[in-house]
Structures are given as structure tokens and as C-alpha cells.
Design an enzyme around this catalytic site. Structure first.
Site, short mmCIF file in Angstrom:
data_model
loop_
_atom_site.label_atom_id
_atom_site.label_comp_id
_atom_site.label_asym_id
_atom_site.label_seq_id
_atom_site.Cartn_x
_atom_site.Cartn_y
_atom_site.Cartn_z
N SER A 84 43.56 -61.56 83.28
CA SER A 84 44.51 -62.59 82.87
C SER A 84 45.49 -62.86 84.01
CB SER A 84 45.29 -62.13 81.64
OG SER A 84 46.46 -62.91 81.52
N HIS A 90 40.85 -65.52 83.10
CA HIS A 90 41.52 -65.83 81.83
C HIS A 90 42.85 -66.52 82.14
CE1 HIS A 90 42.30 -65.26 77.52
NE2 HIS A 90 43.55 -64.93 77.84
N ASP A 101 46.17 -68.21 80.62
CA ASP A 101 47.03 -68.24 79.43
C ASP A 101 48.00 -69.40 79.48
OD1 ASP A 101 46.30 -65.87 77.84
OD2 ASP A 101 46.89 -64.76 79.64
N MET A 160 51.01 -71.27 77.63
CA MET A 160 52.06 -71.05 76.62
C MET A 160 53.08 -72.18 76.71
SD MET A 160 52.72 -67.00 77.04
CE MET A 160 51.38 -65.83 77.26
N HIS A 210 43.03 -70.05 77.39
CA HIS A 210 43.55 -69.58 76.10
C HIS A 210 44.79 -70.40 75.78
CE1 HIS A 210 45.62 -65.94 73.89
NE2 HIS A 210 45.45 -66.98 73.10
N MET A 260 47.90 -71.33 73.85
CA MET A 260 48.91 -70.88 72.89
C MET A 260 49.91 -72.03 72.81
SD MET A 260 49.08 -66.97 74.27
CE MET A 260 48.24 -67.41 75.79
N MET A 291 43.23 -61.27 69.17
CA MET A 291 44.43 -60.76 69.84
C MET A 291 44.69 -59.34 69.35
SD MET A 291 45.41 -63.19 71.80
CE MET A 291 46.84 -62.31 72.43
N ASP A 346 41.91 -59.45 73.57
CA ASP A 346 42.99 -59.82 74.49
C ASP A 346 44.28 -59.10 74.09
OD1 ASP A 346 44.74 -61.07 76.24
OD2 ASP A 346 44.45 -63.09 75.42
#
Ligand code: DX5
Ligand code: ZN
Length: 228
Positions: free
Chosen positions: A7, A32, A34, A36, A65, A67, A136, A178
Site C-alpha cells: 500500500s 495498492h 488508497d 480517501m 481502493h 474510500m 478490511m 487489508d
């Protein structure tokens, strides 16, 4: 058989391109990524522009991913930015089936992400829409948290559903984990059914990036723990 997905959340953002090169050279399988939004989760990271910037450097799948809430508007931007896999949280989408279809229509692999307390009933009516399930094992928003042990039982429950679906349909859905994956727990996580492992702080260290000369050692040690 197994995939390791570092990540970038724990990488050195001032040297992101080098970090991508270095973890891939060290044997990582996926990157990966992320995303957000300071709304669905209490943190703010990177978006499609950064995904597009690392795309030419990453000779490997980019695993986005999301979020974020809402979900749908940003999917096309990540497809255009070269995302290979896009996962999102079902609570963040008003129309889960539509969001999954948008991802596949754009040519990417699609998946749902389950928070530690998100029930698995979201799987009831859309197995045929899924390429991957991401569980998660921490609450989303931050790297460096501790693996929540109850996730092992949940992993086993999802593994059973995915195996049953493969028997029925012939279609394989990947099972990714994750949060808090480390050298000392990755074997148990694999035995519980995961085949794809995100690791942020384990690989990059607890600060902003680690010692790139150690990435291959850490990745090899994680891989060595995995059951044959
Ligand atoms: C958390 C992110 C994770 C995070 C994992 O919301 O989705 O991908 O970077 O970090 P570690 O491996 O440090 O728990
Ligand atoms: Zn993640």
C-alpha cells in the site's frame, strides 16, 4: 497463487515513482492505491492524477481502493487513469450493482470492500458482478493499525462463499485482506482463506517510506510465511 500488494499509503510521497519502482523490483505483485476523501473516511490522500502519474512506472496491476462517497462519479476518472482493479465500500454507494457495472464496463476488475463490522449480506445478489472481495482487518482511514483478530473468522466465511460460487459458476473471485498484515500473522491470514495481501507499514515502515534496500527482504519474508 498468492499476491502481495504494497500500500502506497505508507510510502514516501515525495519519491512516489521511486517507491513504486523499488517495491516492484523487490517482488511485489500489485500496487495498492488508497483513495480517501475526508468524508467517507477521516483522511485525505490521492486521486486519479496521481494514479495516472504512476501508471507508466508500474509494470503491474494498480489496485485502487476507493474510500470515497459518493462512488460513481470518480470511477470513470480512475478508469481513464489506468486503474486495473477498482474496489469500493457498499455503504458508500447508493446503487451497488450499478457501481460494479460501471467498473467492469470501463474494462477494470470490480470488487466490494467490507469494513470489520459490515455484514456479508451485500454478497447475496451480486456474485456474478465481482472479480474480487476485499476484507478490511482494520477500520479504514489510516495505515499502521493493528489487525482485528475477528477478521479471521470472517475471512473463512467469505472463503466458503467464494468456493461455493466457483463450484457453481466456474468463476474465481479473489479474496484480498487489508490492514495490519505483518510477517507474524500473514500465515494465519492465508490459512483463513486470503489469497491477496495488502501491506503498507510492514513493507514501507511506520514513517513516510522505509529503507528501499530492505523491501526485497521484507517481501521475501512475507512470501516465505505463506503455506505451500
Ligand atoms: C487503510 C488502508 C490500508 C492501509 C494498510 O484504510 O486501506 O491499505 O494502507 O496499512 P497497514 O498495512 O499499515 O495496516
Ligand atoms: Zn487499502
Amino acid at each position: 497463487m498468492y499476491r502481495l500488494a504494497p500500500s502506497l499509503l505508507s510510502a514516501n510521497f515525495a519519491r512516489l515513482g521511486e517507491e513504486v519502482d523499488n517495491v516492484l523490483a523487490a517482488g511485489a505483485d500489485w500496487i495498492h492505491f488508497d483513495v480517501m476523501d475526508n468524508h467517507y473516511v477521516p483522511n485525505l490522500t490521492v486521486g486519479p492524477l496521481v494514479c495516472e502519474a504512476i501508471r507508466p512506472l508500474a509494470n503491474a496491476p494498480i489496485d485502487v481502493h476507493l474510500m470515497v462517497k459518493p462512488v460513481d462519479r470518480i470511477i470513470g476518472d480512475f478508469i481513464a487513469a489506468g486503474a486495473d482493479i477498482i474496489t469500493f465500500h457498499p455503504e458508500a454507494s447508493e446503487h451497488i450493482d450499478r457501481s460494479l457495472a460501471l467498473i467492469r464496463d470501463g474494462g477494470a476488475k470490480a470488487g466490494l470492500v467490507f469494513n470489520p463490522a459490515t455484514p456479508l449480506h451485500y454478497l447475496d445478489h451480486l456474485m456474478d458482478r465481482l472479480d474480487i472481495v476485499l476484507l478490511m482487518s482494520v477500520n479504514p482511514g489510516f495505515g499502521g493499525q493493528t489487525f482485528i483478530p475477528g477478521t479471521l473468522a470472517k475471512l473463512a466465511a467469505v472463503r466458503a462463499r467464494l468456493d461455493a460460487w466457483r463450484q457453481e459458476s466456474g468463476h474465481e473471485i479473489l479474496l484480498e485482506i487489508d490492514g495490519g498484515v505483518k510477517i507474524d500473522n500473514i500465515a494465519a491470514i492465508a490459512r483463513a482463506g486470503a489469497d491477496t495481501f495488502v501491506a503498507g507499514s510492514a513493507i514501507f515502515g511506520a514513517g513516510r517510506g522505509g529503507d528501499p534496500h530492505r523491501y526485497d527482504t521484507i517481501i521475501s519474508r512475507l512470501r516465505a510465511e505463506l503455506p505451500a
